[in-house]
Every structure is written in C-alpha cells, then in structure tokens.
Design a protein around this motif. Sequence first.
Motif, mmCIF file in Angstrom:
data_model
loop_
_atom_site.group_PDB
_atom_site.id
_atom_site.type_symbol
_atom_site.label_atom_id
_atom_site.label_comp_id
_atom_site.label_asym_id
_atom_site.label_seq_id
_atom_site.Cartn_x
_atom_site.Cartn_y
_atom_site.Cartn_z
ATOM 1 N N TYR A 193 -0.633 16.566 2.295
ATOM 2 C CA TYR A 193 -0.017 15.304 1.899
ATOM 3 C C TYR A 193 -0.772 14.130 2.496
ATOM 4 O O TYR A 193 -1.136 14.132 3.679
ATOM 5 C CB TYR A 193 1.431 15.257 2.381
ATOM 6 C CG TYR A 193 2.328 16.269 1.712
ATOM 7 C CD1 TYR A 193 3.030 15.955 0.551
ATOM 8 C CD2 TYR A 193 2.479 17.544 2.246
ATOM 9 C CE1 TYR A 193 3.870 16.880 -0.056
ATOM 10 C CE2 TYR A 193 3.308 18.482 1.646
ATOM 11 C CZ TYR A 193 3.995 18.143 0.494
ATOM 12 O OH TYR A 193 4.822 19.071 -0.115
ATOM 13 N N CYS A 194 -1.004 13.123 1.657
ATOM 14 C CA CYS A 194 -1.706 11.906 2.062
ATOM 15 C C CYS A 194 -0.759 10.714 2.024
ATOM 16 O O CYS A 194 0.295 10.750 1.377
ATOM 17 C CB CYS A 194 -2.879 11.615 1.122
ATOM 18 S SG CYS A 194 -4.275 12.740 1.287
ATOM 19 N N HIS A 195 -1.193 9.653 2.677
ATOM 20 C CA HIS A 195 -0.546 8.367 2.484
ATOM 21 C C HIS A 195 -0.621 8.011 0.998
ATOM 22 O O HIS A 195 -1.563 8.386 0.297
ATOM 23 C CB HIS A 195 -1.249 7.304 3.326
ATOM 24 C CG HIS A 195 -0.600 5.976 3.286
ATOM 25 N ND1 HIS A 195 -0.944 5.003 2.373
ATOM 26 C CD2 HIS A 195 0.397 5.442 4.030
ATOM 27 C CE1 HIS A 195 -0.209 3.931 2.565
ATOM 28 N NE2 HIS A 195 0.621 4.173 3.566
ATOM 29 N N GLY A 196 0.379 7.292 0.503
ATOM 30 C CA GLY A 196 0.477 7.000 -0.922
ATOM 31 C C GLY A 196 -0.705 6.260 -1.519
ATOM 32 O O GLY A 196 -0.878 6.248 -2.738
ATOM 33 N N SER A 197 -1.532 5.647 -0.691
ATOM 34 C CA SER A 197 -2.686 4.908 -1.202
ATOM 35 C C SER A 197 -3.968 5.722 -1.175
ATOM 36 O O SER A 197 -5.025 5.224 -1.560
ATOM 37 C CB SER A 197 -2.900 3.636 -0.356
ATOM 38 O OG SER A 197 -3.200 3.984 0.991
#
Length: 272
Positions: free
Chosen positions: A232-236
């Motif tokens: 999972y990554c930051h939304g950006s």
Amino acid sequence: MNGREQYLFDLNGYLVVRSVLKDTELGALRQEVSDYGVDAALEKHSYLHAGFPREYYDDAEWSGADGYRYLQDSYLLDWGPAVRSLVAHPKLGPYLEALVGAEYRLDHSYGIFARGRTSSHALHNGATPFDPTQTYLFQNGQMYNSMVVVQIALEDVNEGDGGFCCIPGSHKSNFPLPADFADLDDLDEECRAQVVHVPMKAGDAVIFTEAVTHGALGWRGAQDRSALLYKYCHGSVQWEKASPFVAGDHEWTDRQRRALTGPYIGGRPQVG
C-alpha cells in the motif's frame, strides 16, 4: 492502532498483527492458491513468486537458483474472492490509516511460496540512501510511510523455518547497509545477530515499512511457505506501472474500490 503498537512500529519498522484471519478465511485462501496451480508448481520449483504481469519478465522460462521461478499469466487478485477480500481488510484498515494515511491505495500484490530448502533473499533497502518512494518519517506526532507491506501467512512460520526477516530500526538509519550484510547466507556471527526472523501463525500478518532493511532467510520449514503480500502506498504515489495488478470486472465493496483507485491527492476520499 494503539499506543503500544505505534511505539513498536516506530522503534522496529515492523509489527505483527495476530489472528487477522479466521480458519474459514484461511481455508478459502488455501483453496484458491491450490486451484491456481501453486502446489503442482512447487513439485518442480522450490521457490515461487506469483501474481506479476507477463511483461515484467524477459524470459518466460527462466528459473534461477534453487528453482526460483516466476509464475505468470495471472494477477493475484484474479485468483478468487478470498484473495480479493484481503484488500483493505477491515482488521488491517486502521493500521494502514495510521501508517500511510486515510487516503492510502493498494499499489500491487503477489504471492511467495517455498517448499523444502531454498537460498536466502538478499537484504535490501534502509533509510539511507534516501528514496522518497520508500521512506519513513515522523512529523507532528504522526508516522508517514511512502509504502508499507502487509504480508499474510497462510501457514505457520516457526522459529528456524526462514522467510521474512529484517534489521529492526534500519528504517531510521543514517548510514547505508554495509556491503557485507547483503548475503544472508554468508553473514558472520556479529552481523547475523542484528537480523531478526519473524515467526507467525497461519492467519497472522506482519506489516512493515518498505524503508526497513529486509529480506528472507532460506526456507527450512517442514511445511510450505505460503505468504500473500499486499503493498500500500500513499494516495499520491504509484510504484508499479501496471498498478494495482488486477483485471476483469470483479465485485468490490466501496471501501475496496477507494483503495484500488489510481494515484491522485486533490479531493481524494478516505478509504475507511
């Protein structure tokens, strides 16, 4: 995520969350893994990665040391509803919100499987040299991770079995990983003492920041290694070009759809 868990993650760069999955969930996941052909493949290749797109590999027939092999032709999330149910799993969502932000997104997922004896997977990453796509920061009372990994055990991982390991605290190191640390199979006693193996029971999850120095000790377990990884990554942020590694028109909850949305930040809704 309670205060004890926050302290341990900040200190070590990883955290084990116990009993995330029920026995019924584990049974369904094991069945989908078997249906995909992993059991049969492990008869020929003792160490498998599965769930990546075909175009990621130059040679479809390549097989490395100890039978290390990439299984192709399918994304992990296309294996079945049990595998897809782990996306933004309700028991893990609060951890992802605390570690990545409420607007987190699933970047990619895949499986790792092993049988018998395998070589180790080299240690890699760490806080230095700085990489903004795999970093850990603490600012204004909040932890920030560019990407965290949720690794879910489908079978027990006992002491001495091998599998995921890391150097706790290395996500905040001011010096790069020394070259003589990279080969886990050739570490001297002093260096080996810094590497921590993480035992788990089937249904447990280890969550770790991509910034922590991590790898995998050679598998020695009597049972198979069977692990599913969701990153999972930051939304950006987007890590993989084919993110989020899923095809077809599957059924998703609203929460899961938000977690599977491509990278942007302006007006992005919270997953939860």
